[in-house]
Design a protein around this motif. Structure first.
Motif, PDB file in Angstrom:
ATOM      1  N   GLU A   1       0.583  -1.413  -0.588  1.00 29.89           N
ATOM      2  CA  GLU A   1       0.486  -0.064  -0.294  1.00 29.89           C
ATOM      3  C   GLU A   1       1.116   1.393  -0.292  1.00 29.89           C
TER       4      GLU A   1
ATOM      5  N   GLN B   1      -5.755  10.809  10.714  1.00 28.17           N
ATOM      6  CA  GLN B   1      -5.454   9.813  10.409  1.00 28.17           C
ATOM      7  C   GLN B   1      -6.956   9.996   8.993  1.00 28.17           C
ATOM      8  N   ARG B   2      -5.785   8.758   8.133  1.00 26.85           N
ATOM      9  CA  ARG B   2      -6.545   8.122   6.804  1.00 26.85           C
ATOM     10  C   ARG B   2      -7.940   7.266   6.864  1.00 26.85           C
ATOM     11  N   SER B   3      -8.472   6.513   5.811  1.00 28.91           N
ATOM     12  CA  SER B   3      -9.941   5.941   5.773  1.00 28.91           C
ATOM     13  C   SER B   3      -9.335   4.088   6.450  1.00 28.91           C
ATOM     14  N   ASN B   4      -7.630   4.725   5.738  1.00 29.66           N
ATOM     15  CA  ASN B   4      -7.567   3.140   5.734  1.00 29.66           C
ATOM     16  C   ASN B   4      -6.289   2.566   6.613  1.00 29.66           C
ATOM     17  N   GLY B   5      -6.423   3.378   7.473  1.00 33.87           N
ATOM     18  CA  GLY B   5      -6.129   3.526   8.802  1.00 33.87           C
ATOM     19  C   GLY B   5      -4.876   3.839   9.286  1.00 33.87           C
ATOM     20  N   GLN B   6      -4.289   4.462   8.198  1.00 35.21           N
ATOM     21  CA  GLN B   6      -2.291   5.123   8.600  1.00 35.21           C
ATOM     22  C   GLN B   6      -2.412   6.019   9.038  1.00 35.21           C
TER      23      GLN B   6
ATOM     24  N   SER C   1       0.453   1.722   9.472  1.00 38.72           N
ATOM     25  CA  SER C   1      -0.567   1.578   8.796  1.00 38.72           C
ATOM     26  C   SER C   1      -0.932   0.289   9.736  1.00 38.72           C
TER      27      SER C   1
END
Lengths: 293, 62
Positions: free
Chosen positions: A5, A239-244, A292
């Motif tokens: 990713e 915080q990104r929508s994929n948790g990063q 991540s």
């Protein structure tokens, strides 16, 4: 090895300047618009002879700066950006009137004038935030002026009588040892021992805080002894929508200057820069972490 | 509020004023808490409360 990713940074979540001595945050800036790091590197080239191209290039200096843009004024930003800690006042359950001090001349606050200005008991709800001037208009009478009508309708309505901020419809009489009420403002002037005999044109100034539960601050900026401290700073991206999650810890920063924007129908925003310095103990300028989950 | 301490010289002054009559020598206004009085030159001042007599003297109204 599988395709991973991509590491993507988005937005800003918070900025926490911290003490380089204790590691504790001065506070967390949450109304944050920008906290970008700029690392401008210099390349030093070697040219010579008839060759059109560079023979060699080496690293020059790197200028590391942090551009901070935020829209709140917590107490600690005064210390970090202006070099002066604020004085924090407890809540004023009965409001507050500062000590009247002579501004022009010396007769107003004197034995021939008034001892001072105080809150009128029972009328605390009429106290209005502002800076006030008392002016002697005859030997025994004064007028009172305000430098802002922003709070003039708190409690009993006050009224501006003149363009220069006069709040007294008629000159108030000062009598020896007696109180004189400033109508509708929750304040009284107290006559001194007398005989009352003031000099026309003399003035005195004082400030007022209305009844408040949130407390207040007071700070004078610009003394020659004011000095901004070095501080550390942790900046965290949204915080990104994929948790990063992404974090930068700048070990040693120094800033100076803080704007106060009073513009029509606009929130005041601070656009400040801080230099990032080399920390010999940590052997670096900043540390970056990414995760991540 | 402490009571005013009268000195002999002041009592003599006040006695003179009473003898000559309390007549305003010029226009003046008193605005003190709930007491408001607009004085015109020639007005009888005998009903003005004593608390304001010093003011009237200082302002040369009497």
């Amino acid at each position: 090895m599988a395709v991973t990713e991509p590491r993507i940074i988005f937005g800003v979540h918070s900025v926490a300047p911290y003490s380089r001595t204790t590691g504790k945050a001065y506070g967390l800036l949450k109304v944050i618009k920008d906290s970008s790091l700029s690392l401008q590197g210099e390349l030093i080239s070697l040219t010579g002879g008839s060759n059109k191209y560079e023979w060699a290039v080496e690293d020059g200096k790197v200028t590391a700066e942090m551009a901070l843009k935020f829209a709140e004024y917590p107490n600690f930003v005064y210390e970090l950006f202006l070099g002066k800690a604020v004085t924090v006042n407890a809540a004023d359950a009965s409001g507050f009137a500062s000590t009247a001090t002579n501004k022009n001349g010396t007769s107003l606050v004197s034995v021939a004038g008034i001892t001072g200005v105080t809150v009128l008991a029972g009328s605390e709800a009429d106290l209005k935030f502002g800076k006030y001037i008392i002016e002697v208009v005859s030997a025994t009478t004064v007028h009172v002026y305000t430098l802002s009508d922003v709070d003039i309708t708190r409690g009993a309505d006050g009224t501006l009588q003149t363009d220069d901020g006069r709040i007294t419809a008629s000159a108030l009489t000062i009598t020896a040892t007696a109180d004189t009420t400033i109508p509708n403002f929750g304040l009284k002037l107290t006559g001194a021992a007398g005989p009352i005999a003031m000099t026309i044109g003399d003035t005195a100034e004082f400030e007022v805080r209305p009844v408040n539960t949130g407390g207040s601050i007071d700070v004078i900026i610009g003394a020659s002894s004011d000095r901004t401290p070095e501080f550390g700073c942790v900046m965290v991206a949204q915080q990104r929508s994929n948790g990063q999650m992404f974090e930068i810890d700048a070990f040693k920063c120094k800033a100076s200057g803080l704007p106060f924007g009073l513009a029509e129908k606009s929130f005041s925003e601070i656009d400040a820069k801080a230099k990032l310095l080399f920390d010999p103990v940590k052997n670096g300028v900043f540390r970056q972490r990414h995760c991540s989950p | 509020m402490s009571k005013k301490k009268w000195f002999a010289s002041e009592l003599v002054d006040l006695a003179n004023i009473k003898e000559k009559g309390m007549v305003a020598k010029k226009d003046f206004a008193i605005h003190h808490n709930d007491f408001h009085l607009e004085i015109k030159k020639g007005d009888d001042l005998s009903k003005v409360p004593p608390i304001y007599w010093d003011n009237l003297k200082t302002e040369q109204v009497i």
